[in-house]
Design a protein around this motif. Structure first.
Motif, short mmCIF file in Angstrom:
data_model
loop_
_atom_site.label_atom_id
_atom_site.label_comp_id
_atom_site.label_asym_id
_atom_site.label_seq_id
_atom_site.Cartn_x
_atom_site.Cartn_y
_atom_site.Cartn_z
N GLU A 1 -15.31 -2.09 8.58
CA GLU A 1 -14.21 -3.15 8.29
C GLU A 1 -13.05 -1.93 7.30
O GLU A 1 -13.71 -1.39 6.55
N PRO A 2 -11.75 -1.77 7.76
CA PRO A 2 -10.99 -1.19 6.87
C PRO A 2 -10.96 -1.76 5.29
O PRO A 2 -11.07 -3.02 5.16
N TRP A 3 -11.33 -0.90 4.44
CA TRP A 3 -11.08 -1.37 3.05
C TRP A 3 -10.01 -1.65 2.56
O TRP A 3 -9.53 -2.76 1.76
N MET A 4 -8.79 -1.16 2.67
CA MET A 4 -7.66 -1.44 2.61
C MET A 4 -6.64 -0.96 3.59
O MET A 4 -7.10 0.32 4.30
N ARG A 5 -5.65 -1.58 3.78
CA ARG A 5 -4.56 -1.13 4.87
C ARG A 5 -3.17 -1.03 4.09
O ARG A 5 -3.03 -1.97 3.23
N LEU A 6 -2.32 -0.16 4.71
CA LEU A 6 -0.79 0.17 4.13
C LEU A 6 -0.16 0.15 5.28
O LEU A 6 -0.22 1.07 6.36
N HIS A 7 0.71 -0.65 5.64
CA HIS A 7 1.80 -0.61 6.81
C HIS A 7 3.04 -0.74 6.24
O HIS A 7 3.51 -1.61 5.49
N PHE A 8 3.72 0.35 6.13
CA PHE A 8 5.08 0.40 5.35
C PHE A 8 6.08 1.20 6.49
O PHE A 8 5.72 2.00 7.23
N LYS A 9 7.33 0.97 6.00
CA LYS A 9 8.58 1.64 6.60
C LYS A 9 9.41 2.26 5.50
O LYS A 9 9.74 1.39 4.81
N ALA A 10 9.49 3.34 5.69
CA ALA A 10 10.48 4.14 4.67
C ALA A 10 12.01 4.55 5.47
O ALA A 10 11.87 4.79 6.56
N GLU A 11 12.89 3.85 4.70
CA GLU A 11 14.28 3.87 5.47
C GLU A 11 15.23 4.45 4.71
O GLU A 11 16.68 4.25 4.78
N GLY A 12 15.11 5.30 3.60
CA GLY A 12 15.77 6.15 2.96
C GLY A 12 16.64 7.11 3.49
O GLY A 12 16.96 7.30 4.70
N ASP B 1 5.51 24.60 7.95
CA ASP B 1 6.13 24.89 6.75
C ASP B 1 7.30 24.34 6.91
O ASP B 1 8.48 24.81 6.89
N ASN B 2 7.30 22.91 6.95
CA ASN B 2 8.51 22.29 7.26
C ASN B 2 8.73 21.29 5.96
O ASN B 2 8.02 20.64 5.43
N PRO B 3 10.14 21.36 5.71
CA PRO B 3 10.28 20.79 4.32
C PRO B 3 10.32 19.07 4.47
O PRO B 3 10.14 18.27 3.64
N LEU B 4 10.63 18.64 5.48
CA LEU B 4 10.65 17.23 5.96
C LEU B 4 9.02 16.70 5.76
O LEU B 4 9.04 15.50 5.41
N VAL B 5 8.28 17.32 6.50
CA VAL B 5 6.94 17.11 6.32
C VAL B 5 6.48 17.02 4.97
O VAL B 5 5.71 15.95 4.54
N ARG B 6 6.83 18.13 4.28
CA ARG B 6 6.56 17.98 2.74
C ARG B 6 6.92 16.86 2.17
O ARG B 6 6.31 16.47 0.89
N LYS B 7 8.18 16.41 2.44
CA LYS B 7 8.65 15.24 1.70
C LYS B 7 7.90 13.95 2.04
O LYS B 7 7.65 13.08 1.27
N ILE B 8 7.61 13.94 3.27
CA ILE B 8 7.02 12.70 3.72
C ILE B 8 5.57 12.56 2.92
O ILE B 8 5.08 11.68 2.63
N LYS B 9 4.92 13.83 2.93
CA LYS B 9 3.51 14.00 2.20
C LYS B 9 3.73 13.40 0.84
O LYS B 9 3.00 12.75 0.60
N SER B 10 4.58 14.08 0.02
CA SER B 10 4.77 13.58 -1.11
C SER B 10 5.11 12.16 -1.19
O SER B 10 4.25 11.30 -2.14
N ALA B 11 5.78 11.63 -0.57
CA ALA B 11 6.24 10.10 -0.53
C ALA B 11 4.84 9.29 -0.14
O ALA B 11 4.39 8.23 -0.77
N VAL B 12 3.79 9.93 0.89
CA VAL B 12 2.82 8.86 1.17
C VAL B 12 1.86 8.99 0.20
O VAL B 12 1.15 8.09 -0.17
N VAL B 13 1.77 10.20 -0.38
CA VAL B 13 0.69 10.20 -1.47
C VAL B 13 0.91 9.69 -2.62
O VAL B 13 0.13 8.91 -3.21
N LYS B 14 1.98 9.37 -3.00
CA LYS B 14 2.60 8.49 -4.04
C LYS B 14 2.31 6.99 -3.85
O LYS B 14 1.62 6.29 -4.56
N ARG B 15 2.65 6.53 -2.39
CA ARG B 15 2.32 5.34 -2.15
C ARG B 15 0.90 4.91 -2.03
O ARG B 15 0.37 3.87 -2.71
N VAL B 16 0.00 5.91 -1.55
CA VAL B 16 -1.52 5.60 -1.66
C VAL B 16 -1.95 5.52 -2.82
O VAL B 16 -2.73 4.55 -3.30
N LEU B 17 -1.73 6.19 -3.77
CA LEU B 17 -2.14 6.40 -5.22
C LEU B 17 -1.68 5.11 -6.01
O LEU B 17 -2.47 4.65 -6.56
N ALA B 18 -0.49 4.69 -5.88
CA ALA B 18 0.03 3.51 -6.45
C ALA B 18 -0.79 2.37 -5.95
O ALA B 18 -1.10 1.36 -6.74
#
Ligand code: ADP
Ligand code: MG
Length: 407
Positions: free
Chosen positions: A253-264, A335-352
């Motif tokens: 069973e998944p312990w937690m799920r996050l389903h989100f849409k970023a639209e900025g 080495d993609n700046p967009l991927v880096r941004k997604i990564k940093s936003a997703v990490v924040k979201r998961v930790l929060a």
């Protein structure tokens, strides 16, 4: 080339022996595994065709087609995905690629009672589950762009044959499962409908059941849209769970799920799960995470190391970007700046989200910590930027009692 008979690798032979004799009540999961492979094969061809459009010339509508022969009795699962060359047939359906599988086979063998094969897909050996219901399995396949088609055939008893075949589909794979006497139920339309709805509804391409004649039209059995693009309110817990099983190869069973849409400024959708139990490869030295990258619903790769840090490698799921170019190569992703941004936003979201759980449901959080604490803790020294967010998530055994405490 004339027909050749080859032996299964020892591990596969042992596994097949267990599979064929399993008195297992959920045998229907073989269909989930074969459909999952068919869908993966279509995803892979869709990706290759971004740079080689000629590979799908004239037939860009991917699908899985089920058909039955009640007299034989047999069930056929066909896809117009990437297909397999002779080498791929021999390598993929004769050996075991993933580490950890041998241990799984050992564990199955050591059990006195009937083996539980629910988790078979997790170990990269889902295909072999067909032998739970099959007397014989035939695989006809032609790799996209190649001239020669092949037939692979086995009764699961130690060896298989491969030969050139004119009967292979124009592109993709057709698997004919010749059913055992006690598995005739898998030619019944009702049974197939029910299985597909239960296990494969989230598959993003149509799964069609061919009519048995009488001029009836083929019927699409699933919703055939990527699950993460649907409205949350339209997705049941069961559907989320089945998707998690497919995407994460986990069967807990998944312990937690996050389903989100970023639209900025950047736009992406994420559907990410934290398992409740350790995946078997969690401590693999590669420390690779297992979140798949899609661009506008097209599968790009499950090896984009830059998408998530290693200390979150227990996560399973998908991230689907609207902004990355579709024809992005795996190298450019590194080495993609967009991927880096997604990564940093997703990490924040998961930790929060973990923080919320830790505060609101400490006991439940302790279960998570038991499983994944040591991995998350790696972030303390690997990610100085997030250190302040990770530290409050850490739990320690105190001298005061049994309970875990934070700092
Ligand atoms: P897994 O899907 O976890 O890799 P499986 O035992 O289900 O393990 O399948 C083994 C491999 O066989 C797949 O990784 C894939 O390369 C190949 N394969 C299986 N079915 C198909 C198919 N329908 N089309 C193309 N390749 C396939
Ligand atoms: Mg599989």
């Amino acid at each position: 080339m004339t027909e050749q008979t080859l032996s299964f690798e020892a591990e596969v032979a042992r596994l097949l022996d267990i599979v064929a004799n399993a008195l297992y009540s959920n045998r229907e999961i073989f269909l989930r595994e074969l459909i999952s492979n068919a869908s993966d094969a279509c995803d892979r061809l869709r990706y290759e065709s971004l740079t080689k459009p000629e590979l799908v010339a004239g037939d860009g509508d991917f699908q899985v087609t089920l058909s039955v022969d009640a007299k034989a009795p047999s069930l056929t699962i066909a896809d117009n995905g990437i297909g397999m060359s002779r080498e791929e047939l021999v390598g993929n359906l004769g050996t075991i690629a993933r580490s950890g599988t041998a241990a799984y086979v050992d564990a199955l063998e050591s059990k006195e009672e009937a083996a539980d094969l629910t988790q078979i897909g997790q170990f990269g050996v889902g295909f072999y589950s067909a032998f739970m219901v099959a007397e014989q399995v035939e695989v006809y396949s032609r790799r996209a762009g190649e001239e020669t088609g092949w037939r692979w055939c086995s009764d699961g008893k130690g060896s298989f044959t491969v030969a050139e075949s004119e009967e292979a589909p124009a592109r993709g794979t057709r698997i004919v499962v010749r059913l055992k006497k006690d598995a005739k139920e898998f030619v019944q339309a009702d049974r197939l409908r029910e299985i597909v709805r239960t296990y494969s509804d989230h598959i993003a391409i149509p799964i069609r059941l061919e009519a048995s004649g009488n001029g009836e039209a083929a019927e699409t059995l699933n919703q055939a849209s990527a699950l993460w693009t649907r409205q949350k309110s339209q997705i049941s817990d069961e559907q989320y769970k089945e998707f998690y099983h497919h995407v994460g190869h986990g069967f807990d069973e998944p312990w937690m799920r996050l389903h989100f849409k970023a639209e900025g400024v950047i736009e992406y959708t994420g559907l990410i799960f934290v398992p409740s139990a350790k995946p078997f490869d969690l401590f693999d030295p590669t420390r690779k995470h297992r979140v798949k990258l899609y661009v506008k619903r097209v599968f790009i790769t499950d090896e984009c190391d830059e998408l998530l840090p290693s200390y979150l490698r227990f996560l399973r799921g998908v991230i689907d970007s609207e902004d990355l170019p579709l024809n992005i190569s795996r190298e450019v992703l590194q080495d993609n700046p967009l991927v880096r941004k997604i990564k940093s936003a997703v990490v924040k979201r998961v930790l929060a989200e973990l923080k919320k759980k830790a505060e609101k449901a400490p006991e439940d959080y302790a279960r998570f910590w038991d499983e994944f604490g040591p991995v998350l803790k790696e972030g303390l020294y690997e990610d100085p930027d997030q250190k302040d967010k990770i530290l409050p998530l850490c739990r320690f055994h105190s001298t005061a009692g049994e309970e875990l405490t934070s700092l």
